[in-house]
Write an enzyme that holds these catalytic residues in place. Structure first.
Site, PDB file in Angstrom:
ATOM      1  N   PHE A 248       7.035  -5.399  -2.834  1.00 34.90           N
ATOM      2  CA  PHE A 248       5.689  -5.085  -2.350  1.00 34.90           C
ATOM      3  C   PHE A 248       5.651  -5.141  -0.833  1.00 34.90           C
ATOM      4  O   PHE A 248       4.671  -5.007  -0.220  1.00 34.90           O
ATOM      5  CB  PHE A 248       4.657  -6.042  -2.955  1.00 34.90           C
TER       6      PHE A 248
ATOM      7  N   GLY B 277      -6.629  -4.436  -4.395  1.00 38.55           N
ATOM      8  CA  GLY B 277      -5.575  -5.458  -4.572  1.00 38.55           C
ATOM      9  C   GLY B 277      -4.446  -4.916  -5.432  1.00 38.55           C
ATOM     10  O   GLY B 277      -3.267  -5.161  -5.162  1.00 38.55           O
TER      11      GLY B 277
ATOM     12  N   TRP C 134      -2.453  -2.472  -3.429  1.00 40.85           N
ATOM     13  CA  TRP C 134      -1.649  -3.178  -2.429  1.00 40.85           C
ATOM     14  C   TRP C 134      -0.282  -3.569  -3.017  1.00 40.85           C
ATOM     15  O   TRP C 134       0.738  -3.527  -2.326  1.00 40.85           O
ATOM     16  CB  TRP C 134      -2.388  -4.445  -1.963  1.00 40.85           C
ATOM     17  N   HIS C 135      -0.292  -3.898  -4.314  1.00 40.56           N
ATOM     18  CA  HIS C 135       0.962  -4.327  -4.939  1.00 40.56           C
ATOM     19  C   HIS C 135       1.972  -3.181  -5.067  1.00 40.56           C
ATOM     20  O   HIS C 135       3.172  -3.420  -5.110  1.00 40.56           O
ATOM     21  CB  HIS C 135       0.698  -4.931  -6.320  1.00 40.56           C
ATOM     22  N   GLY C 136       1.501  -1.966  -5.201  1.00 41.94           N
ATOM     23  CA  GLY C 136       2.454  -0.866  -5.335  1.00 41.94           C
ATOM     24  C   GLY C 136       1.754   0.479  -5.323  1.00 41.94           C
ATOM     25  O   GLY C 136       0.601   0.605  -5.734  1.00 41.94           O
TER      26      GLY C 136
END
Lengths: 496, 397
Positions: free
Chosen positions: A496, A318, A321-323
């Site tokens: 994102f 997770g 996934w954000h960066g």
């Protein structure tokens, strides 16, 4: 085209709304749907027309895979389809990160490779992975390409969520909203204004203070203790109002077009644990991670140790996934670590010896959770791990203490008192003011979501009255004036 | 029930339209206000109006300020023999001081990269000037204040009109920069019948660029004693070494190299270059001398200029030109008279070197003698307001 750009608010949105409403009002429902798809394509292509082909390519690929899954429920087809999506995301989002990491590990022969990140790729990829898995499980079926195109590209939630499931939207896209156009417009417009005000009046204002501290640290100016904490708190509130504002705007715009998007935000800083935080913050992403990652990994079905590992891994992914950066990996690990600790704590808190400790911890659970989340946001905001480390050192007092404007490192620029006043005011909103969905209950999906409300909140709740129209017109005018006069700041979740 | 619910929401939307309509009316009024004030004029329109020999228009915008484009385009039209370039400290060199055609291209340079943009702009002209007076500020050479970075071309501004312009008059009214009377008079086109003005600043304050590129500052006749907190506020910065006055013992060699490159470029095109260190007010010059241990950069620049064999005139200390604080707009910006004195001093040096003067020396000497002790040489085309002791330092004007 960001939701808070004048071009969107005064150009794109009115044109799309007027067109769609005219077509719906005259009973041309298919044409109205076509207009929404065309608008979505224009909305995405506005940024970089070439990447519209990428979006369309991804949609066609997933549609064909879904058709294959409907025809024959094959695990292999599903695996290929998911791998295709992950590869696409990996190429555009993580290639540079991957090559840089290899170079950092000593493989200097590898060139730095990076590709311009297509807007919203993380969101439309996750949306489609969820769709494929739901199709595989037989939870949803979509044979109509046009409807699928609309589901993925629907512009209100295309770039930064909420990540809707196909089953949630498909029936709405097919329905004809006779007799409720005025209500949808009134509710949507109100929620849109609330979101715009959160973004323009609050997030951008407090964000300036966060920028001062974080940018100062990035330029080799370690902040003192108090500055660092004020910077971290300022960012915590900036992100809250930025994302909450964005979510409100997305929900409001969709509602004006007759579509009810899922809730994405529910007063997360009122959480009394990290677990609760993730049930309230970016609700649709948490739902995705839980349904399509944590549970397939085994969830809590394979013993306690495996459960803890699954929890940690889910949050690590997770975070990534954000960066594409180590700060995001560490941020994911930070949350994963505390989710693990929280689960362990729940198991051992009932041990008689620990009950003495458990009582005060429960008493301060909300501020403690907020504190942990705020420290985590430092990783989320910092340009790199070194900057985050500098800020952590400052927050621990290792670069000195400062409790007054006179002793602050940024005496001329850092309006200490103003920042402090803002933080106090925003704390009151964050912890005590009704949420958007409490205030405008019409955006709640069903009665089950409704909270018990105190009499004052019940009296204040939004109603389609002239007084509310006056109040929201005023709020819109103030927000729009600020929007035009203030410096342009993009929504944080757009990156994102 | 559904129909009554729908009706109340319909009414809610109608109220919205009713409440929002006044904003549109106000925005329309703002548009007419800006248009009538000249704020929405394009650069070609501004030039057409300002370079008309029958008028004397001041251009002082409060919104769109691409000074570089505006001045370079004017230069192309005027084709002057003498040009002044530099920062805002050079803005009071006026065409009427010169015996040849002159254009003041300054206020376009605040660092050496911008200097390069301007020099390249001059060299790109079809008709090149014979002389360039290059006014320099010593902080351009301070590597600690302006770190040397690779040159990149000046980006072209994307828009000349931004949506927020329509909201600015609200802010000006709130801040008292314009009065409701100004607002209404401008909308109905009766704001300033006696003068030709383009832009709010020119209209309301009679400040802005004249057709010769020089600037007329704002003279506030209503300024009360005590409103000027620190006429020479830079002294604190000099004592503490902040901002433009960041301590530096030496000029950064990369900045020097870039600057001398610009001089060489101009000279290669056959242009005579005069480097000028513009004057400071006496308290500022004195503070710099007292803190010379921290500002070795000034002496270093002089030394490097001497080594380069370039004609330069150092007016840092106003005593060298016989000026006084009363002839300054503030601590760093000399007024007309001080700049006229600078030009006379430059001419004196040039004569010693056997070069012709740039000014009408006798006329300029008479003007200086007449207006000594004032910052501005009165010009009825700009304002009829008499200059007062706006710095509140006891000047008899």
């Amino acid at each position: 085209m960001a939701f808070d750009s004048p071009l969107f608010l005064f150009g794109f949105l009115p044109v799309v709304l007027l067109t769609v409403l005219f077509l719906q009002y005259t009973g041309r429902w298919r044409m109205a749907t076509f207009a929404i798809v065309a608008a979505s394509m224009a909305f995405y292509g506005w940024w970089k027309p070439a990447y519209l082909l990428l979006l369309l390519g991804s949609i066609v690929f997933n549609y064909l895979c879904a058709l294959a899954l409907i025809r024959r429920r094959s695990r292999l087809t599903l695996a290929y389809a998911i791998a295709g999506n992950v590869l696409l995301l990996g190429y555009f989002k993580y290639l540079g990160f991957f090559t840089d990491t290899l170079r950092m590990l000593g493989m200097h022969g590898i060139p730095h490779l990076s590709v311009l990140l297509p807007l919203g790729i993380s969101f439309f990829t996750f949306t489609q992975i969820a769709f494929l898995i739901d199709t595989y499980h037989g939870d949803t079926r979509e044979r109509n390409f046009f409807q699928y195109l609309l589901f993925v590209s629907f512009f209100p939630n295309l770039l930064a969520g909420p990540i809707a499931r196909h089953a949630e939207l498909a029936s709405q896209f097919a329905a004809q909203r006779r007799g409720r156009i005025a209500k949808d417009l009134a509710v949507g417009l109100t929620v849109l204004i609330i979101g715009l005000a959160k973004k323009v009046l609050i997030a951008d204002t407090i964000g300036a203070y966060a920028d001062l501290v974080f940018n100062g640290a990035a330029q080799g100016l370690p902040p003192l203790f108090a500055d660092a904490w004020m910077g971290a708190l300022a960012y915590s509130f900036q992100l809250y109002f930025d994302f909450s504002g964005y979510s409100d705007m997305a929900i409001g715009i969709a509602r004006m077009l007759g579509i009810q998007l899922p809730l994405n935000f529910n007063a997360p800083y009122r959480s009394s644990s990290i677990r609760e935080f993730w049930r309230r913050w970016h609700i649709t992403l948490s739902r995705f991670l839980m349904t399509y990652l944590y549970i397939p990994l085994g969830g809590s079905r394979r013993g306690e140790i495996r459960t803890l590992i699954n929890l940690f891994l889910t949050m690590l992914i997770g975070g990534l996934w954000h960066g594409a950066g180590w700060t995001f990996v560490l941020w994911g690990a930070w949350h994963g670590g505390f989710l693990v600790l929280h689960r362990i704590w729940l198991k051992i808190a009932d041990v008689p010896l620990l009950r003495i400790v458990a009582v005060p911890i429960r008493l301060f659970a909300v501020p403690l959770t907020f504190l942990l989340v705020t420290v985590g946001w430092v990783l989320f905001r910092a340009e790199n791990v070194a900057v985050a480390w500098t800020l952590f050192q400052s927050m621990a007092g290792l670069h000195g203490f400062a409790f007054s404007a006179e002793a602050s490192l940024l005496p001329s620029a850092f309006a200490w008192k103003r920042c402090l006043e803002l933080l106090v005011a925003l704390s009151a909103i964050v912890w005590f003011a009704p949420t958007t969905q409490t205030f405008v209950k019409e955006i709640l999906p069903d009665e089950a979501h409704r909270e018990k409300l105190d009499p004052l909140t019940l009296r204040l709740m939004w109603k389609p009255h002239a007084l509310y129209a006056l109040a929201f017109t005023a709020l819109a005018l103030v927000s729009v004036t600020n929007l035009f006069l203030a410096q342009d700041r993009a929504f944080i979740y757009f990156q994102f | 029930m559904p129909s009554s619910t729908s009706n109340s929401e319909r009414r809610y939307l109608q109220w919205f339209v009713v409440f929002t309509a006044p904003l549109f009316v106000l925005l329309c009024l703002n548009y007419f206000f800006l248009r009538n004030a000249g704020e929405l004029m394009t650069i070609p329109d501004i030039l057409a109006r300002q370079q008309d020999p029958k008028t004397f228009c001041l251009y002082g915008t409060a919104l769109y300020g691409d000074t570089y484009r505006y001045k370079l385009d004017t230069l192309m039209l005027r084709r002057p023999e003498v040009i002044a370039i530099g920062s805002s400290r050079m803005l009071t060199l006026r065409e009427r001081f010169f015996s040849q055609s002159f254009y003041n291209l300054s206020n376009t340079v605040s660092n050496l990269h911008e200097g390069r943009d301007v020099v390249e702009g001059i060299l790109a002209q079809a008709v090149k000037p014979t002389t360039v007076i290059f006014g320099i500020d010593f902080w351009w050479f301070n590597g600690a204040y302006i770190p040397p970075t690779p040159y990149s071309h000046r980006p072209e501004p994307l828009h000349q009109f931004e949506g927020y312009f329509l909201f600015e008059p609200f802010a000006w009214l709130r801040e008292g920069k314009i009065t409701p009377k100004d607002y209404i008079q401008t909308i109905i086109g009766k704001a300033s019948p006696d003068f030709c003005s383009i832009g709010i600043q020119a209209l309301k304050r009679r400040t802005g660029f004249a057709p010769d590129g020089s600037q007329y500052p704002f003279i506030d006749p209503d300024l009360q004693p005590g409103l000027v907190e620190q006429p020479f506020g830079e002294i604190d910065q000099i004592r503490t070494g902040v901002d433009r006055y960041t301590y530096a013992d030496r000029a950064d060699p990369r900045h020097l190299e870039e600057f001398f490159g610009l001089i060489d470029q101009l000279r290669s095109a056959g242009i005579d270059v005069i480097v000028l260190l513009p004057p400071f007010a006496q308290p500022i010059a004195d503070a710099l001398t007292e803190e010379k241990g921290h500002f070795g950069i000034l002496e270093d620049i002089r030394k490097e200029l001497r080594k380069k064999d370039v004609f330069f005139f150092d007016a840092t200390d106003p005593k060298t030109i016989g000026s006084s604080d009363c002839e300054f707009q503030d601590g760093v910006h000399p007024g007309d008279v001080a700049m006229a004195r600078v030009l006379l001093a430059i001419d004196q040096s040039r004569r010693r070197d056997g070069q012709p003067p740039l000014s009408d020396t006798a006329g300029l000497q008479a003007t200086v003698a007449r207006y000594a002790g004032r910052a501005m040489i009165p010009d009825p085309r700009v304002t009829t307001v008499r200059e007062g002791d706006f710095l509140h330092i006891g000047c008899l004007k």
